[in-house]
Write a protein that holds these residues in place. Structure first.
Motif, PDB file in Angstrom:
ATOM      1  N   GLY A 261       0.861  -1.348  -0.044  1.00 30.21           N
ATOM      2  CA  GLY A 261      -0.052   0.112   0.020  1.00 30.21           C
ATOM      3  C   GLY A 261       0.950   1.236   0.008  1.00 30.21           C
ATOM      4  N   TRP A 262       1.971   1.311  -0.312  1.00 26.87           N
ATOM      5  CA  TRP A 262       2.842   2.505  -0.483  1.00 26.87           C
ATOM      6  C   TRP A 262       2.171   3.372  -1.656  1.00 26.87           C
ATOM      7  CZ3 TRP A 262       8.905   1.483   0.276  1.00 26.87           C
ATOM      8  CH2 TRP A 262       9.155   0.750   1.297  1.00 26.87           C
ATOM      9  N   LYS A 263       2.182   4.544  -1.430  1.00 26.62           N
ATOM     10  CA  LYS A 263       1.576   5.549  -2.273  1.00 26.62           C
ATOM     11  C   LYS A 263       2.958   5.713  -3.288  1.00 26.62           C
ATOM     12  CE  LYS A 263      -0.833   9.732  -3.168  1.00 26.62           C
ATOM     13  NZ  LYS A 263      -1.675  10.853  -2.700  1.00 26.62           N
ATOM     14  N   ILE A 264       2.983   5.339  -4.458  1.00 25.39           N
ATOM     15  CA  ILE A 264       4.246   5.619  -5.239  1.00 25.39           C
ATOM     16  C   ILE A 264       3.783   6.278  -6.558  1.00 25.39           C
ATOM     17  CG2 ILE A 264       6.025   4.595  -6.299  1.00 25.39           C
ATOM     18  CD1 ILE A 264       5.884   2.053  -4.551  1.00 25.39           C
ATOM     19  N   HIS A 265       4.326   7.274  -6.706  1.00 25.32           N
ATOM     20  CA  HIS A 265       4.171   8.280  -8.047  1.00 25.32           C
ATOM     21  C   HIS A 265       4.861   7.557  -9.408  1.00 25.32           C
ATOM     22  CE1 HIS A 265       1.751  11.069  -5.743  1.00 25.32           C
ATOM     23  NE2 HIS A 265       2.836  11.055  -4.705  1.00 25.32           N
ATOM     24  N   ARG A 266       4.385   6.974 -10.133  1.00 18.48           N
ATOM     25  CA  ARG A 266       5.026   6.487 -11.084  1.00 18.48           C
ATOM     26  C   ARG A 266       5.359   7.246 -12.221  1.00 18.48           C
ATOM     27  NH1 ARG A 266       3.529   4.040 -15.976  1.00 18.48           N
ATOM     28  NH2 ARG A 266       5.033   2.353 -17.072  1.00 18.48           N
ATOM     29  N   LEU A 267       6.409   7.485 -12.783  1.00 20.19           N
ATOM     30  CA  LEU A 267       6.671   8.589 -14.033  1.00 20.19           C
ATOM     31  C   LEU A 267       7.253   7.788 -15.221  1.00 20.19           C
ATOM     32  CD1 LEU A 267       8.608  10.953 -11.487  1.00 20.19           C
ATOM     33  CD2 LEU A 267       6.598  11.531 -12.566  1.00 20.19           C
ATOM     34  N   ASP A 268       6.640   7.606 -16.216  1.00 19.49           N
ATOM     35  CA  ASP A 268       6.995   6.998 -17.357  1.00 19.49           C
ATOM     36  C   ASP A 268       7.942   7.362 -18.120  1.00 19.49           C
ATOM     37  OD1 ASP A 268       4.791   4.939 -19.690  1.00 19.49           O
ATOM     38  OD2 ASP A 268       6.940   5.025 -19.419  1.00 19.49           O
ATOM     39  N   ALA A 269       9.077   6.999 -18.122  1.00 24.80           N
ATOM     40  CA  ALA A 269      10.357   7.638 -19.208  1.00 24.80           C
ATOM     41  C   ALA A 269      10.653   6.907 -20.413  1.00 24.80           C
ATOM     42  CB  ALA A 269      11.516   7.524 -18.112  1.00 24.80           C
ATOM     43  N   THR A 270       9.595   6.039 -20.745  1.00 23.15           N
ATOM     44  CA  THR A 270       9.856   5.238 -21.748  1.00 23.15           C
ATOM     45  C   THR A 270      10.128   6.067 -23.053  1.00 23.15           C
ATOM     46  OG1 THR A 270       8.470   3.387 -20.945  1.00 23.15           O
ATOM     47  CG2 THR A 270       8.650   3.273 -23.240  1.00 23.15           C
ATOM     48  N   LYS A 271       9.352   7.037 -23.362  1.00 21.45           N
ATOM     49  CA  LYS A 271       9.379   7.731 -24.418  1.00 21.45           C
ATOM     50  C   LYS A 271      10.895   8.548 -24.569  1.00 21.45           C
ATOM     51  CE  LYS A 271       4.501   8.519 -25.705  1.00 21.45           C
ATOM     52  NZ  LYS A 271       3.498   9.214 -25.830  1.00 21.45           N
ATOM     53  N   VAL A 272      11.345   8.723 -23.552  1.00 21.12           N
ATOM     54  CA  VAL A 272      12.835   9.382 -23.194  1.00 21.12           C
ATOM     55  C   VAL A 272      13.851   8.394 -23.819  1.00 21.12           C
ATOM     56  CG1 VAL A 272      14.396  10.334 -21.677  1.00 21.12           C
ATOM     57  CG2 VAL A 272      12.009  10.786 -21.350  1.00 21.12           C
ATOM     58  N   PHE A 273      13.666   7.288 -23.656  1.00 21.84           N
ATOM     59  CA  PHE A 273      14.568   6.146 -24.023  1.00 21.84           C
ATOM     60  C   PHE A 273      14.671   5.859 -25.366  1.00 21.84           C
ATOM     61  CE2 PHE A 273      15.208   6.061 -19.429  1.00 21.84           C
ATOM     62  CZ  PHE A 273      16.411   5.639 -19.281  1.00 21.84           C
ATOM     63  N   GLN A 274      13.427   6.242 -25.901  1.00 19.95           N
ATOM     64  CA  GLN A 274      13.163   6.148 -27.464  1.00 19.95           C
ATOM     65  C   GLN A 274      13.527   7.202 -28.233  1.00 19.95           C
ATOM     66  OE1 GLN A 274       8.985   5.040 -26.939  1.00 19.95           O
ATOM     67  NE2 GLN A 274       9.461   2.971 -27.346  1.00 19.95           N
ATOM     68  N   LYS A 275      14.233   8.287 -27.742  1.00 16.66           N
ATOM     69  CA  LYS A 275      14.556   9.457 -28.151  1.00 16.66           C
ATOM     70  C   LYS A 275      15.955  10.010 -28.143  1.00 16.66           C
ATOM     71  CE  LYS A 275      10.029  11.490 -28.042  1.00 16.66           C
ATOM     72  NZ  LYS A 275       9.625  11.337 -29.605  1.00 16.66           N
ATOM     73  N   LYS A 276      16.598  10.432 -28.815  1.00 17.23           N
ATOM     74  CA  LYS A 276      18.107  10.762 -28.609  1.00 17.23           C
ATOM     75  C   LYS A 276      18.383  12.085 -28.643  1.00 17.23           C
ATOM     76  CE  LYS A 276      19.453   6.588 -29.399  1.00 17.23           C
ATOM     77  NZ  LYS A 276      20.038   5.700 -28.241  1.00 17.23           N
ATOM     78  N   GLY A 277      19.437  12.959 -27.993  1.00 16.62           N
ATOM     79  CA  GLY A 277      19.785  14.172 -27.948  1.00 16.62           C
ATOM     80  C   GLY A 277      19.006  15.152 -27.637  1.00 16.62           C
ATOM     81  N   LYS A 278      18.391  16.012 -28.239  1.00 16.61           N
ATOM     82  CA  LYS A 278      17.617  17.229 -27.684  1.00 16.61           C
ATOM     83  C   LYS A 278      16.134  16.835 -27.357  1.00 16.61           C
ATOM     84  CE  LYS A 278      20.187  21.210 -29.209  1.00 16.61           C
ATOM     85  NZ  LYS A 278      20.269  22.474 -30.263  1.00 16.61           N
ATOM     86  N   GLU A 279      15.909  15.988 -28.353  1.00 26.03           N
ATOM     87  CA  GLU A 279      14.683  15.315 -28.312  1.00 26.03           C
ATOM     88  C   GLU A 279      14.412  14.375 -26.849  1.00 26.03           C
ATOM     89  OE1 GLU A 279      13.462  13.105 -31.599  1.00 26.03           O
ATOM     90  OE2 GLU A 279      12.940  14.916 -32.890  1.00 26.03           O
ATOM     91  N   ALA A 280      15.331  13.860 -26.633  1.00 26.58           N
ATOM     92  CA  ALA A 280      15.324  13.057 -25.318  1.00 26.58           C
ATOM     93  C   ALA A 280      15.354  13.874 -23.975  1.00 26.58           C
ATOM     94  CB  ALA A 280      16.390  12.176 -25.375  1.00 26.58           C
ATOM     95  N   ASP A 281      16.385  15.025 -24.226  1.00 25.12           N
ATOM     96  CA  ASP A 281      16.037  16.042 -23.097  1.00 25.12           C
ATOM     97  C   ASP A 281      14.719  16.664 -22.969  1.00 25.12           C
ATOM     98  OD1 ASP A 281      18.667  15.275 -22.709  1.00 25.12           O
ATOM     99  OD2 ASP A 281      19.428  17.075 -23.983  1.00 25.12           O
ATOM    100  N   MET A 282      13.876  17.022 -24.109  1.00 22.73           N
ATOM    101  CA  MET A 282      13.000  17.651 -24.119  1.00 22.73           C
ATOM    102  C   MET A 282      11.879  16.616 -23.533  1.00 22.73           C
ATOM    103  SD  MET A 282      12.755  19.680 -27.720  1.00 22.73           S
ATOM    104  CE  MET A 282      11.062  20.112 -27.606  1.00 22.73           C
ATOM    105  N   ALA A 283      11.773  15.261 -23.691  1.00 23.32           N
ATOM    106  CA  ALA A 283      10.893  14.510 -23.364  1.00 23.32           C
ATOM    107  C   ALA A 283      11.275  14.112 -21.977  1.00 23.32           C
ATOM    108  CB  ALA A 283      11.017  12.990 -23.977  1.00 23.32           C
ATOM    109  N   TRP A 284      12.378  14.138 -21.281  1.00 24.35           N
ATOM    110  CA  TRP A 284      12.699  14.172 -19.966  1.00 24.35           C
ATOM    111  C   TRP A 284      12.126  15.124 -19.191  1.00 24.35           C
ATOM    112  CZ3 TRP A 284      14.675  10.675 -16.801  1.00 24.35           C
ATOM    113  CH2 TRP A 284      15.120  10.875 -15.315  1.00 24.35           C
ATOM    114  N   ALA A 285      12.035  16.147 -19.848  1.00 19.90           N
ATOM    115  CA  ALA A 285      11.675  17.620 -18.978  1.00 19.90           C
ATOM    116  C   ALA A 285      10.088  17.549 -19.007  1.00 19.90           C
ATOM    117  CB  ALA A 285      11.922  18.778 -19.727  1.00 19.90           C
TER     118      ALA A 285
END
Length: 330
Positions: A261-285
């Protein structure tokens, strides 16, 4: 004369400026239970836990406590993927490379060390961010027998997650980069015949896998072709075992969320890893750092924020729930 209204941003900015300057006080003022606040960043290996922790630490005046049981040991900086001085961006890190590599740093040792580190951090008026993939350490810390940690601290759990099929590819590429950065030479330097791989830094993935290869190096009966094949096998085993570790880590997080029952906030970073360079940085932000900052801002500065350990469980599997987003938006 028309009355001038203030936007939410205008209202929040002075509030943020005030709380950032007096972080030590604000962590108690914004908390009706008078518990100190702590953030726990979780996730499988290679998902960006360290990056997110440093991003948040620079924004919220925090210091980071390492919760990766292998990174606690001195040495093997490449194999254990320790953050570099440059990557730390001036953020203080605790429990990183502090233990004797031949020792067995237990969960009890971890709890004691974290307690001391947090007292020091709080004494400087800073926020503590505990970050790492060793969920057994984190569980032992949070669910201690006497419930001391839960009684003293209000906890915000953040989970950086990446779809396994995407993460596996990224982890394989990371092992290749580690090899290029001198991983094999690093492990060779600590190799001992008949080493004990059950304790200390030699339990790290990327150490026992190379045992047969190093044995062949020291043997007068192996040829170059055999050694090359054994090296290839060791690297592949390192990749496979790293992926298996990632799966086990995620399974434990699901258990902590869905069973405990831990309240854990999930952040999906999948799309970040599917991109490169500046696009990955933008997706991360957009997908990770931004939402995490909003969650943490709500946690630190809202009087109505619920504790990190909740009686109800988030049942979502993809993004932050509507309930969570509603709390942030109101």
């Amino acid at each position: 004369m028309r009355e001038k209204t203030m936007t939410r941003k205008q209202v929040e900015e002075p509030k943020m400026q005030m709380t950032i300057r007096g972080m030590g006080l604000s962590l108690l003022v914004g908390n009706p239970t008078h518990k100190q606040k702590v953030v726990v960043v979780m996730g499988a290996t290679g998902t960006g836990k360290s990056k997110l922790s440093i991003d948040l630490a620079t924004q919220f005046q925090a210091e980071i406590i390492n919760a990766d049981k292998i990174q606690i040991y001195k040495g093997l900086d490449v194999v254990t993927n320790k953050v570099t001085t440059e990557e730390c961006k001036g953020v203080a890190h605790h429990l990183l490379g502090i233990a004797d590599p031949e020792s067995n740093f237990t969960a009890e040792n971890f709890i004691s060390a974290v307690s001391l580190a947090m007292k020091s951090i709080i004494g400087r008026g800073k926020l503590s961010i505990i970050a790492g993939g060793s969920n057994s350490y984190i569980e032992a810390l949070v669910d201690d027998e006497n419930h001391e940690f839960q009684s003293r601290y209000d906890i915000c759990f953040l989970w950086v997650d990446v779809a396994m099929v995407v993460l596996h590819q990224s982890l394989a590429e990371r092992v290749d980069r580690m090899v290029d950065s001198g991983m094999v030479e690093e492990v060779r330097n600590i190799y001992k015949h008949n080493s004990d791989y059950s304790k200390g830094i030699r339990t790290a993935i990327g150490v026992p896998e190379f045992d047969s290869y190093f044995r062949a190096e020291y043997s007068s009966f192996s040829d170059e072709k055999t050694r090359a094949k054994l090296l290839e096998v060791a690297i592949n085993e390192t990749k496979i075992n790293t992926c298996n570790l990632a799966r086990r880590q995620v399974e434990k997080i699901y258990r902590l969320r869905d069973v405990k029952g831990w309240k854990i906030h999930r952040l999906d970073a999948t799309k970040v890893f599917q991109k490169k360079g500046k696009e990955a940085d933008m997706a991360w932000a957009e997908l990770v750092a931004g939402p995490a900052s909003m969650i943490l801002n709500e946690f630190l500065f809202s009087f109505g924020h619920s504790p990190g350990l909740a009686s109800t469980v988030d049942s979502h599997s993809n993004n932050i729930t509507k309930v969570e987003m509603g709390a942030i938006a109101t």
